[in-house]
Design an enzyme around this catalytic site. Structure first.
Site, mmCIF file in Angstrom:
data_model
loop_
_atom_site.group_PDB
_atom_site.id
_atom_site.type_symbol
_atom_site.label_atom_id
_atom_site.label_comp_id
_atom_site.label_asym_id
_atom_site.label_seq_id
_atom_site.Cartn_x
_atom_site.Cartn_y
_atom_site.Cartn_z
ATOM 1 N N TYR A 10 0.825 -1.218 0.000
ATOM 2 C CA TYR A 10 0.000 0.000 0.000
ATOM 3 C C TYR A 10 0.851 1.257 0.000
ATOM 4 O O TYR A 10 0.658 2.173 -0.793
ATOM 5 C CB TYR A 10 -0.969 -0.021 1.191
ATOM 6 C CG TYR A 10 -2.085 -0.990 0.935
ATOM 7 C CD1 TYR A 10 -3.229 -0.588 0.260
ATOM 8 C CD2 TYR A 10 -1.951 -2.326 1.291
ATOM 9 C CE1 TYR A 10 -4.234 -1.494 -0.025
ATOM 10 C CE2 TYR A 10 -2.943 -3.237 1.008
ATOM 11 C CZ TYR A 10 -4.094 -2.810 0.347
ATOM 12 O OH TYR A 10 -5.073 -3.706 0.042
ATOM 13 N N LYS A 35 3.633 -8.820 -7.982
ATOM 14 C CA LYS A 35 3.484 -7.363 -7.878
ATOM 15 C C LYS A 35 4.364 -6.665 -8.908
ATOM 16 O O LYS A 35 3.948 -5.671 -9.535
ATOM 17 C CB LYS A 35 3.863 -6.894 -6.468
ATOM 18 C CG LYS A 35 2.823 -7.282 -5.427
ATOM 19 C CD LYS A 35 3.064 -6.610 -4.091
ATOM 20 C CE LYS A 35 1.972 -7.056 -3.123
ATOM 21 N NZ LYS A 35 2.124 -6.565 -1.774
ATOM 22 N N ASN A 214 -0.802 6.798 15.819
ATOM 23 C CA ASN A 214 -1.745 5.688 15.631
ATOM 24 C C ASN A 214 -2.408 5.289 16.942
ATOM 25 O O ASN A 214 -3.599 4.963 16.976
ATOM 26 C CB ASN A 214 -1.033 4.486 14.999
ATOM 27 C CG ASN A 214 -1.008 4.602 13.484
ATOM 28 O OD1 ASN A 214 -1.633 5.508 12.918
ATOM 29 N ND2 ASN A 214 -0.299 3.724 12.826
ATOM 30 N N HIS A 217 -5.132 7.760 17.548
ATOM 31 C CA HIS A 217 -6.306 7.544 16.687
ATOM 32 C C HIS A 217 -7.150 6.385 17.231
ATOM 33 O O HIS A 217 -8.383 6.456 17.278
ATOM 34 C CB HIS A 217 -5.875 7.253 15.244
ATOM 35 C CG HIS A 217 -5.055 8.358 14.652
ATOM 36 N ND1 HIS A 217 -4.262 8.207 13.548
ATOM 37 C CD2 HIS A 217 -4.891 9.657 15.041
ATOM 38 C CE1 HIS A 217 -3.650 9.343 13.279
ATOM 39 N NE2 HIS A 217 -4.016 10.234 14.175
ATOM 40 N N GLY A 265 -6.096 16.036 39.001
ATOM 41 C CA GLY A 265 -6.818 15.961 40.273
ATOM 42 C C GLY A 265 -7.898 17.017 40.254
ATOM 43 O O GLY A 265 -8.430 17.332 39.186
ATOM 44 N N CYS A 268 -13.277 18.128 39.953
ATOM 45 C CA CYS A 268 -14.191 17.685 38.884
ATOM 46 C C CYS A 268 -13.792 16.377 38.215
ATOM 47 O O CYS A 268 -14.582 15.433 38.162
ATOM 48 C CB CYS A 268 -14.312 18.771 37.827
ATOM 49 S SG CYS A 268 -15.071 20.252 38.469
ATOM 50 N N LYS A 271 -13.997 12.991 40.305
ATOM 51 C CA LYS A 271 -15.370 12.733 40.774
ATOM 52 C C LYS A 271 -16.286 12.381 39.597
ATOM 53 O O LYS A 271 -17.101 11.457 39.682
ATOM 54 C CB LYS A 271 -15.845 13.991 41.518
ATOM 55 C CG LYS A 271 -17.279 14.398 41.369
ATOM 56 C CD LYS A 271 -17.565 15.650 42.159
ATOM 57 C CE LYS A 271 -17.891 16.844 41.280
ATOM 58 N NZ LYS A 271 -19.027 16.699 40.416
ATOM 59 N N ARG A 331 -8.926 20.283 46.767
ATOM 60 C CA ARG A 331 -9.687 19.033 46.718
ATOM 61 C C ARG A 331 -9.087 18.056 45.711
ATOM 62 O O ARG A 331 -8.881 18.410 44.559
ATOM 63 C CB ARG A 331 -11.158 19.318 46.376
ATOM 64 C CG ARG A 331 -11.916 19.910 47.543
ATOM 65 C CD ARG A 331 -13.287 20.337 47.137
ATOM 66 N NE ARG A 331 -13.256 21.437 46.177
ATOM 67 C CZ ARG A 331 -14.314 21.885 45.506
ATOM 68 N NH1 ARG A 331 -15.485 21.296 45.656
ATOM 69 N NH2 ARG A 331 -14.201 22.894 44.686
HETATM 70 N N1 LIG Z 1 -0.950 0.530 4.966
HETATM 71 C C1 LIG Z 1 -0.999 1.749 5.483
HETATM 72 O O1 LIG Z 1 -1.985 2.472 5.367
HETATM 73 C C2 LIG Z 1 0.197 2.297 6.196
HETATM 74 C C3 LIG Z 1 0.219 3.649 6.548
HETATM 75 C C4 LIG Z 1 1.331 4.152 7.205
HETATM 76 C C5 LIG Z 1 2.408 3.308 7.484
HETATM 77 N N2 LIG Z 1 2.354 2.005 7.143
HETATM 78 C C6 LIG Z 1 3.527 1.173 7.435
HETATM 79 O O2 LIG Z 1 4.255 1.024 6.236
HETATM 80 C C7 LIG Z 1 4.814 -0.291 6.149
HETATM 81 C C8 LIG Z 1 4.313 -0.981 4.877
HETATM 82 O O3 LIG Z 1 2.898 -1.123 4.984
HETATM 83 P P1 LIG Z 1 2.057 -1.692 3.778
HETATM 84 O O4 LIG Z 1 0.642 -1.713 4.221
HETATM 85 O O5 LIG Z 1 2.424 -0.984 2.511
HETATM 86 O O6 LIG Z 1 2.623 -3.210 3.720
HETATM 87 P P2 LIG Z 1 2.277 -4.340 2.661
HETATM 88 O O7 LIG Z 1 2.289 -5.624 3.425
HETATM 89 O O8 LIG Z 1 1.076 -3.975 1.858
HETATM 90 O O9 LIG Z 1 3.531 -4.309 1.675
HETATM 91 C C9 LIG Z 1 4.820 -4.667 2.060
HETATM 92 C C10 LIG Z 1 5.553 -5.113 0.807
HETATM 93 O O10 LIG Z 1 6.922 -5.345 1.145
HETATM 94 C C11 LIG Z 1 7.359 -6.428 0.331
HETATM 95 N N3 LIG Z 1 8.594 -6.995 0.866
HETATM 96 C C12 LIG Z 1 8.773 -7.814 1.920
HETATM 97 N N4 LIG Z 1 10.083 -8.102 2.078
HETATM 98 C C13 LIG Z 1 10.743 -7.424 1.122
HETATM 99 C C14 LIG Z 1 12.107 -7.303 0.756
HETATM 100 N N5 LIG Z 1 13.082 -7.955 1.441
HETATM 101 N N6 LIG Z 1 12.442 -6.526 -0.277
HETATM 102 C C15 LIG Z 1 11.483 -5.863 -0.974
HETATM 103 N N7 LIG Z 1 10.163 -5.948 -0.671
HETATM 104 C C16 LIG Z 1 9.791 -6.719 0.346
HETATM 105 C C17 LIG Z 1 6.175 -7.393 0.363
HETATM 106 O O11 LIG Z 1 6.257 -8.353 -0.671
HETATM 107 C C18 LIG Z 1 5.025 -6.410 0.192
HETATM 108 O O12 LIG Z 1 4.715 -6.195 -1.165
HETATM 109 C C19 LIG Z 1 4.425 -0.987 7.447
HETATM 110 O O13 LIG Z 1 5.456 -0.829 8.380
HETATM 111 C C20 LIG Z 1 3.192 -0.248 7.890
HETATM 112 O O14 LIG Z 1 3.019 -0.324 9.291
HETATM 113 C C21 LIG Z 1 1.281 1.484 6.489
#
Ligand SMILES: NC(=O)c1ccc[n+]([C@@H]2O[C@H](COP(=O)([O-])OP(=O)(O)OC[C@H]3O[C@@H](n4cnc5c(N)ncnc54)[C@H](O)[C@@H]3O)[C@@H](O)[C@H]2O)c1
Length: 437
Positions: A10, A35, A214, A217, A265, A268, A271, A331
């Site tokens: 993503y 991918k 996070n 949130h 403390g 309000c 309590k 208080r």
């Molecule tokens: N998804 C979100 O909305 C979001 C938002 C902010 C931060 N994050 C953080 O960003 C990071 C990635 O999240 P994501 O949702 O994109 O993860 P994801 O699982 O969708 O994608 C991770 C990708 O990394 C690839 N990968 C794994 N090992 C690898 C390697 N050795 N070399 C190259 N590629 C490799 C996987 O095949 C996969 O395509 C995480 O740490 C997540 O916590 C995610």
């Protein structure tokens, strides 16, 4: 700029498409062949609004290449973004296996890199991971030093799935955790045009900030849901309540109450929380988050007591007794509770609070003192200097610039300050203990 992106999920796929759209040459790297093939064909590996057209256009521009070869990516870029996954392990810790595997290869590829390469970690990582876990591996594998042949930094990613292209273009801010100006300048060149502030901080603070965001949130969602469950049991419309709640941008949706300091403390909050929990219990509504607030506050207050005991000093001066600066309300003041605990342990306590005149206390405030700490009158000194000279450890519980200046001038070098109000930051002429650093 020539950019490589490691991990095309993503975060990585959206970043790749947006950076190529913005005119950069991007090499995408993943271990997942499917991918790579999708992107090479101009198709998106993730379902996100706008990504089908954006990826097709990015690939058609000729600015996108994909590979599984880390060395090729490093050789064809000056800045790399690491976006591999960091999922939960079974014990809740971060499973770093993907990023550990990647940084071994990255280190090897950086061995012969000609220009200082900027490596930007965008995966969410717990504080210390970049500097204590990943950097040693990259330095060992490359035989070179961070800050010399390459620059490691951390830039938290704030995009949300479902609106990630919009979030990429309109982040809340850009945060760069870095130890050198060079990576900061490179990232400013890439992201400085975005309509948001750009902040530089330490690598650890940037790592922590992402978790903090996070966690907050999640806390907001849970708060709204707990209020809704209670409203439901009470026959109150939770949407109306939360809509009105959010209209207060002064105390509710604001930075109010979000500064670390001493326990809360007063007459309000404790309590009203107790009344809320009682109502919930009567109606069999479980509110685990809210029921954790008072115990958490108690733990925070007890830490101050432990800090005083840990100094080994027996003469304690307390500066500020009321529950917050600018009031004489005692208080449920955590400072009063602290004084009681210290007296109970046999320590000598003297107190200074310019707002508290026992002779002038009235009503419930007076009754509270008479019931809980009737002997407090004998502890209160009229003068700050008296408290300073009668103590070896000073617990400061009021945020007042005038008091801070007077204290700074009066304390001895052998005093220990416990700065619960965080008024002096590190600017004390003697040893400082506190809750906030
Ligand atoms: N998804 C979100 O909305 C979001 C938002 C902010 C931060 N994050 C953080 O960003 C990071 C990635 O999240 P994501 O949702 O994109 O993860 P994801 O699982 O969708 O994608 C991770 C990708 O990394 C690839 N990968 C794994 N090992 C690898 C390697 N050795 N070399 C190259 N590629 C490799 C996987 O095949 C996969 O395509 C995480 O740490 C997540 O916590 C995610």
């Amino acid at each position: 700029m020539k950019i490589s992106i490691f991990g095309l999920g993503y975060v990585g796929a959206v970043s790749l498409a947006c950076l190529a759209r913005d005119g950069h040459d991007v090499v995408g790297v993943d271990i997942d062949r499917a991918k790579l093939d999708l992107i090479a064909a101009g198709r998106t590996p993730v379902v996100e609004e706008g990504m089908v057209d954006l990826m097709a256009a990015a690939v058609a521009s000729g600015r996108v290449r994909v590979t599984s070869d880390v060395g090729f990516a490093i050789a064809n870029s000056e800045i790399s973004f690491v976006c591999v996954g960091t999922p939960s392990a079974s014990n809740g810790s971060q499973d770093l296996s993907a990023i550990l595997r990647l940084v071994h290869e990255l280190g090897g590829a950086l061995e012969g890199a000609l220009n200082p390469h900027v490596v930007v970690f965008r995966s969410t990582l717990t504080p210390g991971t970049v500097e204590d876990v990943l950097r040693p591996i990259i330095e060992r594998e490359s035989g070179r030093k961070d800050g010399d042949a390459f620059h490691l930094c951390f830039q938290p990613e704030f995009l949300r799935e479902g609106s990630s292209i919009r979030d990429y273009d309109h982040p809340p801010y850009t945060i760069v955790g870095a130890n050198h100006p060079w990576p900061v300048e490179r990232l400013r060149a890439l992201f400085g045009h975005l309509p948001c502030d750009f902040h530089r901080t330490s690598v650890r603070s940037a790592e922590m900030l992402k978790l903090c965001c996070n966690d907050f949130h999640a806390l907001k969602i849970t708060f709204a849901n707990e209020i809704a469950r209670l409203c439901d049991a009470l026959g109150v419309d939770p949407f109306e309540v939360m809509d009105l709640f959010c209209k207060d941008a002064h105390l509710n949706i604001s930075s109010a109450y979000l500064k670390p300091g001493f326990a809360f403390g007063g007459s309000c909050l404790p309590k009203d929380l107790r009344a809320t929990m009682h109502m919930a219990k009567q109606r069999d509504v479980e509110l685990p988050m809210m029921s954790g607030i008072l115990p958490s506050n108690r733990i925070h207050a007890e830490r101050a007591f432990d800090l005083v005991l840990a100094t080994g000093k027996r003469r304690v001066g307390i500066v500020g007794l009321s529950f917050k600066t600018g009031t004489d309300d005692l208080r449920e003041s955590p400072m009063v509770a602290l004084a009681e605990q210290l007296i109970g342990k046999g320590l000598t306590v003297t107190v200074y609070d310019p707002e508290v005149r026992l002779s002038q206390l009235l009503g419930a405030n007076k009754r509270f003192i008479e019931q809980h700490v009737p002997h407090i009158g004998t502890l209160i000194a009229e003068d700050l200097d008296q408290v300073v000279s009668a103590s070896d450890v000073l617990v400061v519980g009021m945020k007042d610039a005038g008091i801070f200046e007077r204290l700074r001038r009066a304390v001895r070098r052998d005093h220990t300050i416990i700065d619960l109000a965080n008024i002096g930051a590190r600017d004390w002429p003697c040893a400082v203990e506190g809750l906030c650093w």
